[in-house]
Design a protein around this motif. Structure first.
Motif, PDB file in Angstrom:
ATOM      1  N   MET A  24     -25.155  44.703  10.256  1.00  0.00           N
ATOM      2  CA  MET A  24     -23.780  44.928  10.687  1.00  0.00           C
ATOM      3  C   MET A  24     -23.705  44.920  12.219  1.00  0.00           C
ATOM      4  O   MET A  24     -24.671  45.215  12.897  1.00  0.00           O
ATOM      5  CB  MET A  24     -23.199  46.219  10.097  1.00  0.00           C
ATOM      6  N   TRP A  69     -22.534  46.879  14.301  1.00  0.00           N
ATOM      7  CA  TRP A  69     -22.786  48.140  14.987  1.00  0.00           C
ATOM      8  C   TRP A  69     -24.259  48.347  15.302  1.00  0.00           C
ATOM      9  O   TRP A  69     -24.598  49.102  16.215  1.00  0.00           O
ATOM     10  CB  TRP A  69     -22.234  49.311  14.175  1.00  0.00           C
ATOM     11  N   TRP A  82     -25.239  49.891  18.925  1.00  0.00           N
ATOM     12  CA  TRP A  82     -25.977  51.138  19.134  1.00  0.00           C
ATOM     13  C   TRP A  82     -27.298  50.868  19.839  1.00  0.00           C
ATOM     14  O   TRP A  82     -27.729  51.655  20.694  1.00  0.00           O
ATOM     15  CB  TRP A  82     -26.213  51.866  17.813  1.00  0.00           C
ATOM     16  N   GLY A  92     -22.364  57.489  13.418  1.00  0.00           N
ATOM     17  CA  GLY A  92     -23.075  56.702  14.419  1.00  0.00           C
ATOM     18  C   GLY A  92     -24.287  57.437  14.961  1.00  0.00           C
ATOM     19  O   GLY A  92     -25.166  57.878  14.218  1.00  0.00           O
ATOM     20  N   ARG A  99     -23.017  62.067  17.999  1.00  0.00           N
ATOM     21  CA  ARG A  99     -22.564  62.929  19.121  1.00  0.00           C
ATOM     22  C   ARG A  99     -21.821  64.158  18.587  1.00  0.00           C
ATOM     23  O   ARG A  99     -21.967  65.267  19.127  1.00  0.00           O
ATOM     24  CB  ARG A  99     -21.678  62.148  20.107  1.00  0.00           C
ATOM     25  N   SER A 138     -24.948  51.992   9.912  1.00  0.00           N
ATOM     26  CA  SER A 138     -25.823  51.379  10.915  1.00  0.00           C
ATOM     27  C   SER A 138     -27.147  52.122  11.013  1.00  0.00           C
ATOM     28  O   SER A 138     -27.196  53.281  11.431  1.00  0.00           O
ATOM     29  CB  SER A 138     -25.131  51.397  12.293  1.00  0.00           C
ATOM     30  N   ARG A 196     -25.496  54.579   4.508  1.00  0.00           N
ATOM     31  CA  ARG A 196     -24.573  54.272   3.414  1.00  0.00           C
ATOM     32  C   ARG A 196     -23.455  53.369   3.901  1.00  0.00           C
ATOM     33  O   ARG A 196     -22.863  53.628   4.956  1.00  0.00           O
ATOM     34  CB  ARG A 196     -23.985  55.585   2.899  1.00  0.00           C
ATOM     35  N   ASP A 197     -23.152  52.347   3.125  1.00  0.00           N
ATOM     36  CA  ASP A 197     -21.973  51.527   3.384  1.00  0.00           C
ATOM     37  C   ASP A 197     -20.783  52.211   2.702  1.00  0.00           C
ATOM     38  O   ASP A 197     -20.660  52.193   1.481  1.00  0.00           O
ATOM     39  CB  ASP A 197     -22.177  50.113   2.831  1.00  0.00           C
ATOM     40  N   LEU A 198     -19.938  52.822   3.492  1.00  0.00           N
ATOM     41  CA  LEU A 198     -18.837  53.615   2.948  1.00  0.00           C
ATOM     42  C   LEU A 198     -17.789  52.748   2.258  1.00  0.00           C
ATOM     43  O   LEU A 198     -17.148  53.185   1.304  1.00  0.00           O
ATOM     44  CB  LEU A 198     -18.195  54.443   4.063  1.00  0.00           C
ATOM     45  N   GLU A 199     -17.623  51.524   2.723  1.00  0.00           N
ATOM     46  CA  GLU A 199     -16.647  50.650   2.060  1.00  0.00           C
ATOM     47  C   GLU A 199     -17.119  50.277   0.668  1.00  0.00           C
ATOM     48  O   GLU A 199     -16.331  50.188  -0.271  1.00  0.00           O
ATOM     49  CB  GLU A 199     -16.413  49.396   2.899  1.00  0.00           C
ATOM     50  N   TYR A 202     -13.256  56.359  12.945  1.00  0.00           N
ATOM     51  CA  TYR A 202     -13.572  55.501  11.795  1.00  0.00           C
ATOM     52  C   TYR A 202     -12.405  55.600  10.829  1.00  0.00           C
ATOM     53  O   TYR A 202     -12.072  56.695  10.363  1.00  0.00           O
ATOM     54  CB  TYR A 202     -14.860  55.938  11.098  1.00  0.00           C
TER      55      TYR A 202
END
Ligand code: SAM
Length: 172
Positions: A1, A3, A7, A39, A42, A60, A77-80, A97
């Motif tokens: 992905m 991201w 990162w 991510g 933070r 990511s 995990r791919d949340l979508e 997000y």
């Protein structure tokens, strides 16, 4: 992905980034906290420093590697594709997000009395900032509808440190 490259390229800045001030509404732990699409962690780092048992969930692996360097537990995990990770979570923090179909699902994974802390820019943010681009933004006033019949503790929209954001704290 995409991201992963972001990162990786911004690792030092990501690890130095301050938490979002809305997260402070969570207050002190103990309890189980989920930093959703967290991510590099933070916000999770602030939660952990305030007594919460934190898991950072993100799609990511590069972001999560940075979160792990902070000492945070991670969940790749791919949340979508897969939706929310199993709880129960006493707190779910979701900052920057937007996945609208998660809102009706928060009550499936939140602990009794648990809270969701959510922040996302709205389209008004484009008046001063080119990013996030339009497709990642809430409509003005949209967040109230997404929160639905949850018990709302805090719901505002406005300029916050140069960004126009919608904020919500609610009990699903
Ligand atoms: C703008 S960053 C926000 C990160 C963090 N919440 C913060 O405030 O610093 C968006 C995050 O969403 C994650 N993300 C994007 N699509 C995702 C998906 N389908 N499943 C899980 N995470 C995803 C990205 O990897 C990235 O870490």
């Amino acid at each position: 992905m995409k991201w992963n490259a972001r990162w990786r390229d911004r690792a030092d800045a990501a690890l130095a980034a301050p938490h979002h001030p809305l997260v402070e509404r969570v207050g002190k732990g103990p309890g189980r906290a989920l930093d959703l699409a967290g991510g590099a962690g933070r916000n999770g780092a602030w939660l952990a420093a305030n007594g919460w048992d934190v898991t950072v969930c993100d799609g990511s692996a590069e972001g999560l590697a940075l979160a792990a360097r902070r000492g945070l537990a991670t969940c790749h995990r791919d949340l979508e594709a897969l939706g929310l990770p199993h709880g129960p979570w006493d707190v779910i923090v979701c900052v920057d997000y937007l996945q609208r179909d998660l809102f009706p699902r928060f009550r499936d994974v939140i602990a009794p009395g648990g809270r969701v802390i959510f922040s996302q820019p709205t389209v008004t943010n484009l008046e001063r900032n080119a990013r996030p681009s339009r497709r990642f933004l809430l409509e003005d006033g949209e967040l109230a509808g997404l929160v639905g019949d949850a018990m709302v503790e805090h719901l505002v929209e406005g300029w916050n440190e140069g960004r126009y954001e919608a904020h919500a704290v609610f009990r699903p």
